[in-house]
Structures are given as C-alpha cells and as structure tokens.
Design a protein around this motif. Structure first.
Motif, PDB file in Angstrom:
ATOM      1  N   LEU A 119       4.251   4.125   4.271  1.00  0.00           N
ATOM      2  CA  LEU A 119       3.508   4.493   3.068  1.00  0.00           C
ATOM      3  C   LEU A 119       3.279   3.285   2.162  1.00  0.00           C
ATOM      4  N   ALA A 120       4.282   2.407   2.057  1.00  0.00           N
ATOM      5  CA  ALA A 120       4.134   1.202   1.244  1.00  0.00           C
ATOM      6  C   ALA A 120       3.049   0.282   1.815  1.00  0.00           C
ATOM      7  N   GLY A 121       3.046   0.130   3.128  1.00  0.00           N
ATOM      8  CA  GLY A 121       2.017  -0.692   3.763  1.00  0.00           C
ATOM      9  C   GLY A 121       0.624  -0.126   3.542  1.00  0.00           C
ATOM     10  N   ARG A 122       0.493   1.188   3.681  1.00  0.00           N
ATOM     11  CA  ARG A 122      -0.808   1.821   3.423  1.00  0.00           C
ATOM     12  C   ARG A 122      -1.222   1.635   1.965  1.00  0.00           C
ATOM     13  N   HIS A 123      -0.270   1.825   1.053  1.00  0.00           N
ATOM     14  CA  HIS A 123      -0.551   1.677  -0.376  1.00  0.00           C
ATOM     15  C   HIS A 123      -0.996   0.248  -0.687  1.00  0.00           C
ATOM     16  N   LEU A 124      -0.335  -0.728  -0.082  1.00  0.00           N
ATOM     17  CA  LEU A 124      -0.679  -2.128  -0.304  1.00  0.00           C
ATOM     18  C   LEU A 124      -2.129  -2.393   0.107  1.00  0.00           C
ATOM     19  N   VAL A 125      -2.502  -1.915   1.290  1.00  0.00           N
ATOM     20  CA  VAL A 125      -3.875  -2.143   1.770  1.00  0.00           C
ATOM     21  C   VAL A 125      -4.874  -1.417   0.869  1.00  0.00           C
ATOM     22  N   MET A 126      -4.558  -0.181   0.485  1.00  0.00           N
ATOM     23  CA  MET A 126      -5.476   0.603  -0.355  1.00  0.00           C
ATOM     24  C   MET A 126      -5.656  -0.048  -1.733  1.00  0.00           C
ATOM     25  N   SER A 127      -4.638  -0.740  -2.230  1.00  0.00           N
ATOM     26  CA  SER A 127      -4.721  -1.361  -3.546  1.00  0.00           C
ATOM     27  C   SER A 127      -5.700  -2.544  -3.548  1.00  0.00           C
ATOM     28  N   PHE A 128      -6.034  -3.074  -2.376  1.00  0.00           N
ATOM     29  CA  PHE A 128      -6.964  -4.192  -2.283  1.00  0.00           C
ATOM     30  C   PHE A 128      -8.367  -3.744  -1.917  1.00  0.00           C
ATOM     31  N   GLN A 129      -8.574  -2.463  -1.797  1.00  0.00           N
ATOM     32  CA  GLN A 129      -9.907  -1.973  -1.430  1.00  0.00           C
ATOM     33  C   GLN A 129     -10.644  -1.440  -2.617  1.00  0.00           C
TER      34      GLN A 129
END
Length: 127
Positions: A117-127
């Motif tokens: 979930l943290a990895g997904r959140h990290l990627v989503m925060s840059f989109q």
C-alpha cells in the motif's frame, strides 16, 4: 560462489517461466476475477519444496548443488510463497516454534501488505 549463483539463476528462470505459464493457463481456464492461477502455483510450489527439501543428502541422495537448484532456484523462481512456508515449517521444529512461526506469518502478511500500500501510495502521489 559463481557456480551457486548460476544454479540459482537457471532454476529461477525455469521456475519463473513455469509460474507464468501455469498461472496464465489456469486463469484463462476459469471464469471470474479470483486469482486461482496464483493460488494453484503457490500450493504446487509448497508441495514441490516439501519434496525437494526432504530428499536425502547421502547414499545416492541429492547433492547440495542439486538441492540449491531445486529449492532456492526453481521453487524460489516458481513462487517465494513456497520458501515462506518451508521456513515456517523449519521454525516449528524449535522450542518456541509455534510462537516464532505465528509471528513470522502475521508480521510477513501485515508488513508486506502495508509495504504494498505504501508503494502504491508513493507512485500515486507523483501522478
């Protein structure tokens, strides 16, 4: 050391290739979104590592190199879930085995899911 790395690499290539083929075939053969292909691969990998890790070492048994190829290489490439289960079975053999195994299972699932979930959140925060 180089020989061991090559053995694991060859085993991983074969295991990973089979994982993809079996998982895709099973998933195409059934209807629905349940990840049955992955589950079949995980259970089959557990069965295989159970066999490979129990084969005798001596008197015509499996050499350390063959065991490395089959367990760390093939089963590791096929599914790390099998290694996870084998490690839990090994933990059960110790004095505090049930507690350690339970802790390992719960911590691995909880922290693994949180990390995903943290990895997904990290990627989503840059989109």
């Amino acid at each position: 050391m180089i020989k061991d790395v090559l053995l694991v690499g060859v085993g991983s290539f074969v295991g990973g290739s089979l994982r993809m083929l079996i998982s895709k075939y099973v998933q195409l053969a059934i209807a629905g979104s349940f990840p049955l292909g992955t589950m079949v691969v995980n259970v089959l990998g557990c069965f295989l590592i159970g066999i490979f890790s129990s084969l005798p070492n001596s008197n015509g048994g499996v050499s350390p190199a063959a065991r490395l190829l089959l367990t760390t290489g093939f089963c590791g490439g096929f599914t790390t879930f099998s290694t996870f289960m084998n490690e839990n079975a090994t933990l059960l053999k110790g004095g505090d085995g049930f507690m350690l195994s339970s802790l390992y299972i719960i911590a691995s699932l909880a922290f693994g899911f949180i990390a995903l979930l943290a990895g997904r959140h990290l990627v989503m925060s840059f989109q």
